[in-house]
Structures are given as structure tokens and as C-alpha cells.
Design an enzyme around this catalytic site. Structure first.
Site, PDB file in Angstrom:
ATOM      1  N   PHE A 289       0.818  -1.219   0.000  1.00  0.00           N
ATOM      2  CA  PHE A 289       0.000   0.000   0.000  1.00  0.00           C
ATOM      3  C   PHE A 289       0.848   1.263   0.000  1.00  0.00           C
ATOM      4  CE2 PHE A 289      -2.276  -3.431   2.170  1.00  0.00           C
ATOM      5  CZ  PHE A 289      -3.420  -3.505   1.396  1.00  0.00           C
ATOM      6  N   LEU A 290       2.144   1.133  -0.355  1.00  0.00           N
ATOM      7  CA  LEU A 290       3.008   2.313  -0.239  1.00  0.00           C
ATOM      8  C   LEU A 290       2.625   3.400  -1.235  1.00  0.00           C
ATOM      9  CD1 LEU A 290       5.274   2.650  -2.717  1.00  0.00           C
ATOM     10  CD2 LEU A 290       6.282   0.701  -1.575  1.00  0.00           C
TER      11      LEU A 290
ATOM     12  N   ARG B  33       3.990   8.853 -15.074  1.00  0.00           N
ATOM     13  CA  ARG B  33       2.995   7.959 -15.689  1.00  0.00           C
ATOM     14  C   ARG B  33       1.601   8.566 -15.498  1.00  0.00           C
ATOM     15  NH1 ARG B  33       4.281   2.397 -12.851  1.00  0.00           N
ATOM     16  NH2 ARG B  33       4.908   3.845 -11.226  1.00  0.00           N
TER      17      ARG B  33
ATOM     18  N   CYS C 227      -0.819   3.975 -10.671  1.00  0.00           N
ATOM     19  CA  CYS C 227      -1.666   3.050  -9.897  1.00  0.00           C
ATOM     20  C   CYS C 227      -3.156   3.343 -10.015  1.00  0.00           C
ATOM     21  CB  CYS C 227      -1.240   3.092  -8.436  1.00  0.00           C
ATOM     22  SG  CYS C 227       0.494   2.688  -8.220  1.00  0.00           S
TER      23      CYS C 227
ATOM     24  N   ALA D 136      -9.519  19.023  -4.122  1.00  0.00           N
ATOM     25  CA  ALA D 136      -9.985  19.149  -5.514  1.00  0.00           C
ATOM     26  C   ALA D 136      -8.858  19.735  -6.355  1.00  0.00           C
ATOM     27  CB  ALA D 136     -11.205  20.057  -5.567  1.00  0.00           C
TER      28      ALA D 136
HETATM   29  C1  UGA Z   1      -1.567   5.081  -4.515  1.00  0.00           C
HETATM   30  C2  UGA Z   1      -2.161   4.725  -3.141  1.00  0.00           C
HETATM   31  O1  UGA Z   1      -2.337   5.916  -2.371  1.00  0.00           O
HETATM   32  C3  UGA Z   1      -1.230   3.774  -2.399  1.00  0.00           C
HETATM   33  O2  UGA Z   1      -1.814   3.393  -1.168  1.00  0.00           O
HETATM   34  C4  UGA Z   1      -0.988   2.539  -3.275  1.00  0.00           C
HETATM   35  O3  UGA Z   1      -0.098   1.629  -2.660  1.00  0.00           O
HETATM   36  C5  UGA Z   1      -0.391   2.964  -4.610  1.00  0.00           C
HETATM   37  O4  UGA Z   1      -1.308   3.875  -5.260  1.00  0.00           O
HETATM   38  C6  UGA Z   1      -0.200   1.741  -5.440  1.00  0.00           C
HETATM   39  O5  UGA Z   1      -1.194   1.141  -5.880  1.00  0.00           O
HETATM   40  O6  UGA Z   1       0.938   1.303  -5.608  1.00  0.00           O
HETATM   41  P1  UGA Z   1       0.324   6.792  -5.320  1.00  0.00           P
HETATM   42  O7  UGA Z   1      -0.098   6.427  -6.709  1.00  0.00           O
HETATM   43  O8  UGA Z   1       1.771   6.825  -4.971  1.00  0.00           O
HETATM   44  O9  UGA Z   1      -0.351   5.789  -4.272  1.00  0.00           O
HETATM   45  O10 UGA Z   1      -0.228   8.251  -5.046  1.00  0.00           O
HETATM   46  P2  UGA Z   1      -1.394   8.924  -4.188  1.00  0.00           P
HETATM   47  O11 UGA Z   1      -0.804   9.656  -3.072  1.00  0.00           O
HETATM   48  O12 UGA Z   1      -2.494   7.981  -3.905  1.00  0.00           O
HETATM   49  O13 UGA Z   1      -1.917  10.000  -5.260  1.00  0.00           O
HETATM   50  C7  UGA Z   1      -2.550   9.574  -6.465  1.00  0.00           C
HETATM   51  C8  UGA Z   1      -3.027  10.766  -7.262  1.00  0.00           C
HETATM   52  O14 UGA Z   1      -4.134  11.377  -6.628  1.00  0.00           O
HETATM   53  C9  UGA Z   1      -1.990  11.880  -7.464  1.00  0.00           C
HETATM   54  O15 UGA Z   1      -2.027  12.297  -8.796  1.00  0.00           O
HETATM   55  C10 UGA Z   1      -2.461  12.966  -6.529  1.00  0.00           C
HETATM   56  O16 UGA Z   1      -2.087  14.243  -6.960  1.00  0.00           O
HETATM   57  C11 UGA Z   1      -3.966  12.778  -6.588  1.00  0.00           C
HETATM   58  N1  UGA Z   1      -4.696  13.324  -5.426  1.00  0.00           N
HETATM   59  C12 UGA Z   1      -4.471  12.831  -4.181  1.00  0.00           C
HETATM   60  C13 UGA Z   1      -5.637  14.333  -5.610  1.00  0.00           C
HETATM   61  O17 UGA Z   1      -5.873  14.804  -6.735  1.00  0.00           O
HETATM   62  N2  UGA Z   1      -6.308  14.817  -4.524  1.00  0.00           N
HETATM   63  C14 UGA Z   1      -6.109  14.342  -3.270  1.00  0.00           C
HETATM   64  O18 UGA Z   1      -6.777  14.825  -2.336  1.00  0.00           O
HETATM   65  C15 UGA Z   1      -5.165  13.326  -3.100  1.00  0.00           C
END
Ligand code: UGA
Length: 437
Positions: A149-150, A334, A264, A256
Site C-alpha cells: 500500500f506504499l 505515468r 496506480c 480538488a
Molecule cells: C496510490 C495509493 O495511495 C497507495 O496506497 C498505493 O499503494 C499505490 O497507489 C499503489 O497502488 O501502488 P500513489 O499512486 O503513490 O499511491 O499516489 P497517491 O498519493 O495515492 O496520489 C494519487 C493521485 O491522486 C496523485 O495524482 C495525486 O495528486 C492525486 N490526489 C491525491 C488528488 O488529486 N487529490 C487528493 O486529495 C489526493
């Protein structure tokens, strides 16, 4: 314990280093020679805060080695499979070719009592299929599924002190053996109180996909609210603060903006829909289609807002895009919303310069047609509009008065709602946020 980690990307490289930090003897294996050469030299092949320090620390102990040869996995008792599962070209489903290749090549080197632990994000049902394959080649080995879940940008901490461990194991003695082996691997965080859940394969696989789907849904929910706020003249950031104070809702992942991207969330929700379709449960996940659509609509909306900010036409406008990575603290581009918007702006006639503290090399490979400038000040000079799309700290801290002297026109689009609208407007800027009046 002797451990092998197959696949040394964003997940595997950190996992290998973290397992060595926990005291194990680890060999990290990847087919990419460049990546392995970097890791052997103690350098992280991508940007991840804390990883270079961790690599240096554990390599001094001699407990961490890297190789391009799968044969070097022989001798390890626990084998973590950490290879990627990208979206299949032209389809929603996950491409399992790297997982399949890793298992086929690893199977030859397994011996009695070995535990193979899948960490890659896979469609439900994959572990059961792979367990049969492992059984056929190495009857005395056992397969477990232990999703990861990192978050990129927090990968070291998330690996060493996760919120929970989930073990997907078969029933009976083999399951008990796999559980005991993982308990031994994770003895330190378990002793510190990290909870662990022991479930069947299918549940373990689904925990991961469900978690990412929930996060994606939360982001698209607030972005849908942003659309309504824009129509109604309300402020989505205040709305998120207020609903987030309800403990049942929570404020996290309610920012937002230009939406989610990365390696991911987007591909995982699509693969989940595809898999549910195969299982005859597609109706259960039709909402994820909407989650995806809301997310993609944000990118188009940001392009539209930029056009409005530029007085109705993008043609001939110099636009500086602040940020290329899919999120701060990462060099991963990506499915980056920032780059997707930058490319659209350029296609529609703007002259776009993209800047980012870490992701420009990767961005150049993906979108060679865009212009890149690593120095923020140079990137900003003479712009007609600034478009902030990845909320790196240095962009949050930009001084509107100082930046105002560098641009040709004081237009700013805050695609992540992280700037102070009052301060920017006071300095003479036309400020636009997402879902803010
Ligand atoms: C995500 C999950 O959070 C991890 O728990 C999971 O392990 C990982 O995918 C995976 O499947 O390997 P990650 O892709 O590193 O992690 O990034 P996130 O922090 O989840 O952010 C994802 C996207 O959502 C980013 O583009 C971020 O900018 C966006 N985001 C996040 C928003 O637009 N608004 C928010 O409030 C939060």
C-alpha cells in the site's frame, strides 16, 4: 532470513532496501541492466525521498545485493514478486505479462519450503492461478499474496511502518507456513504493533484494488463537488474543510484539483472494472466509470480555464506549467495530469514551458515535443500565464510580488488549490482556482 525481491521498480527497490534494513539478507533482481547497475552503485534509479540514504546505510552492512540473473534468487527462502502490472494497450484490463514472466522464470529456482510472496497489484483470481502453476513446478513451495500500500514519495516510511499487513494465504499447513514466514520477515514492525490480517487469496487481492478504488472515488467525489461549486459560485476548499471535520468522512484525499494520475489509481480502477466484467459483476462497479470520467473531465476543464484566463484564445500565448510529476515528491510521470494538460495546451496553440524539480528527464521521454526548463525563474520569465499542476513545496511558496516582476501578464491558474488567492490578487494577479469563486 534470505530474501529475494523480483522487480526493482518503485515498489521492489524500496522493498529490497527496507527488508535489508529489517536485518535480512536480500538480493534484488531485475531484467533492466541500467537499473541494477545504479542500485549496485548505491544510487536510487528514481527519485524517492529517503531511498538514497537507506541504500547507502544498508549496502554498508553487506546485506543487500542486486543482480540481473534470476538464478541468484536460488538460496533465498522468501521471494517477493514486485513487478509492474500496467494497463494493457487499448484495453482496460491489467497486463500480467511481467508477473507471468517473473513466476515462470522464478519457478525453476524454487526449492522445497520456499515461500513466494506476490506484492504486485493483480486482478482477483490471479493468485489462485499462479498457485497452481507454482504447485505444478515446485510442489513443496507455497504462494502467498501480500499487497503493498506504499505511496510514492513516502515509500520508505510506508514500507517500514505500514498501516497494516494483509496476508493472502491458502488454507491448511501451507497457509500456516506462509504466515509464519511473513511474520518472521516483518517481525520488527509486527512487534511495534502493526496490525496484520490473514485472509484468503481473493480477499487479499481485492483489499488492494478496493483501497485504491476508494481513494480514487474520494478524489473524484470532491472534484464533482468542485464542478457544482463552479456552477453555483461556491468554494470547494471550504466545503472540503467542513465535511472533512466529520470523522466519518475525514479531510484526507479531498483536495480538488486537476485530478489523480500516476501508475496506480487510473489503471487499477480500469483493471478492476474489466475484471468485475469477467466475473459477471460489472454492474457493481459502473460507478468507477463515472469516477474515471470525472477525473478525465478535470484535465479538459483546466485547459478550458487556462484559455479563459488568457482572454479566450491560447494561440501564441506563452504558458509556464509548474510541475510535471503526477504528484510532488516523485519523478513519476505515468499518466500525469500535469503533462496531459501541458500537451493539450500546446496542441491548442500555446507555447508551453514545463518545469519540475525532479521529473523533467522522465517527462522529456514521454512528451519530447514540449519545452522543458529546470530553473523555475527562467521557466516563468515572460509568461502570459502560470499553470500550477503539481503542488511541489517550492511552487506553493512562490512570492506573488516577486514572480509578478518576471512575467509578461499576471495570470495564474492554481490547478491544485494550494496558493493563497487573496495574496496573489493583492499582488495584481488574475487568480483562478478549481471550484473556487
Ligand atoms: C496510490 C495509493 O495511495 C497507495 O496506497 C498505493 O499503494 C499505490 O497507489 C499503489 O497502488 O501502488 P500513489 O499512486 O503513490 O499511491 O499516489 P497517491 O498519493 O495515492 O496520489 C494519487 C493521485 O491522486 C496523485 O495524482 C495525486 O495528486 C492525486 N490526489 C491525491 C488528488 O488529486 N487529490 C487528493 O486529495 C489526493
Amino acid at each position: 532470513m534470505r530474501i529475494s525481491v523480483i522487480g526493482c521498480g518503485y515498489l521492489g527497490a524500496v522493498h529490497a532496501a527496507a527488508m535489508a534494513k529489517l536485518g535480512h539478507d536480500v538480493v534484488g533482481i531485475d531484467v533492466d541492466e541500467r537499473k541494477i547497475a545504479e542500485l549496485k552503485a548505491g544510487r536510487a534509479p528514481f527519485f524517492e525521498p529517503g531511498l538514497p540514504e537507506l541504500l547507502t546505510e544498508v549496502q554498508k552492512t553487506g546485506r543487500l545485493t542486486f543482480s540481473t540473473e534470476m538464478a541468484d534468487a536460488a538460496g533465498a527462502v522468501v521471494h517477493f514478486v514486485c513487478v509492474g502490472t500496467p494497463q494493457r494497450k487499448g484495453e482496460n484490463a491489467a497486463d500480467l505479462r511481467f508477473v507471468d514472466a517473473a513466476f515462470t522464470s522464478l519457478a525453476e529456482h524454487l526449492k522445497s519450503g520456499d515461500v513466494v510472496v506476490g506484492k504486485s497489484t493483480v486482478p482477483v483470481g490471479t493468485a489462485a492461478r499462479l498457485a497452481d502453476e507454482v504447485q505444478a513446478i515446485a510442489p513443496e513451495a507455497v504462494l502467498a499474496w501480500n499487497p503493498e500500500f506504499l505511496r510514492e514519495g513516502h515509500a520508505v516510511k510506508d514500507t517500514l511502518t505500514p498501516d497494516r499487513f494483509v496476508y493472502g494465504v491458502p488454507s491448511g499447513a501451507k497457509g500456516e507456513a506462509a504466515t509464519a514466514a511473513m511474520d518472521k520477515v516483518y517481525a520488527t514492525p509486527l512487534a511495534a504493533g502493526t496490525p496484520r490480517l490473514v485472509v484468503d487469496y481473493a480477499t487479499a487481492e481485492l483489499v488492494k484494488t478496493a483501497a485504491n478504488s476508494f481513494l480514487a472515488t474520494k478524489i473524484s467525489f470532491i472534484n464533482a463537488m468542485a464542478e457544482v461549486c463552479e456552477a453555483a459560485g461556491a468554494d470547494v476548499t471550504a466545503l472540503a474543510d467542513a465535511i472533512g471535520m466529520d470523522e466519518r468522512i475525514g479531510r484526507k484525499f479531498l483536495n480538488a484539483g486537476v485530478g489523480f494520475g500516476g501508475g496506480c489509481l487510473p489503471k487499477d480502477i480500469r483493471a478492476f472494472m474489466a475484471r468485475a466484467g469477467e466475473l459477471g459483476a460489472d454492474q457493481a462497479l459502473t460507478f468507477l466509470r463515472e469516477v474515471d470520467a470525472i477525473n478525465m473531465r478535470r484535465r479538459a476543464r483546466v485547459v478550458e480555464l487556462t484559455r479563459e484566463l488568457c482572454g479566450g484564445s491560447l494561440i501564441g500565448k506563452r504558458i509556464t506549467v509548474l510541475g510535471a510529476a503526477f504528484k510532488p515528491q516523485s519523478d513519476d510521470v505515468r499518466d500525469s495530469p500535469a503533462l496531459s494538460v501541458a500537451a493539450q495546451l500546446q496542441l491548442q496553440g500555446a507555447t508551453v514551458t514545463v518545469t519540475d524539480p525532479e521529473a523533467l528527464a522522465n517527462a522529456k521521454q514521454r512528451f519530447p515535443e514540449l519545452s522543458y526548463e529546470p530553473d523555475t525563474k527562467t521557466a516563468i520569465a515572460r509568461a502570459h500565464a502560470l499553470v500550477l499542476l503539481t503542488e511541489w513545496q517550492e511552487y506553493r511558496e512562490l512570492d506573488p510580488a516577486a514572480v509578478g516582476n518576471q512575467v509578461d501578464e499576471k495570470n495564474v491558474l492554481d490547478g491544485r488549490n494550494v496558493l493563497d488567492p487573496g495574496a496573489w490578487r493583492q499582488a495584481g494577479w488574475t487568480y483562478k482556482g478549481i471550484g473556487r469563486p
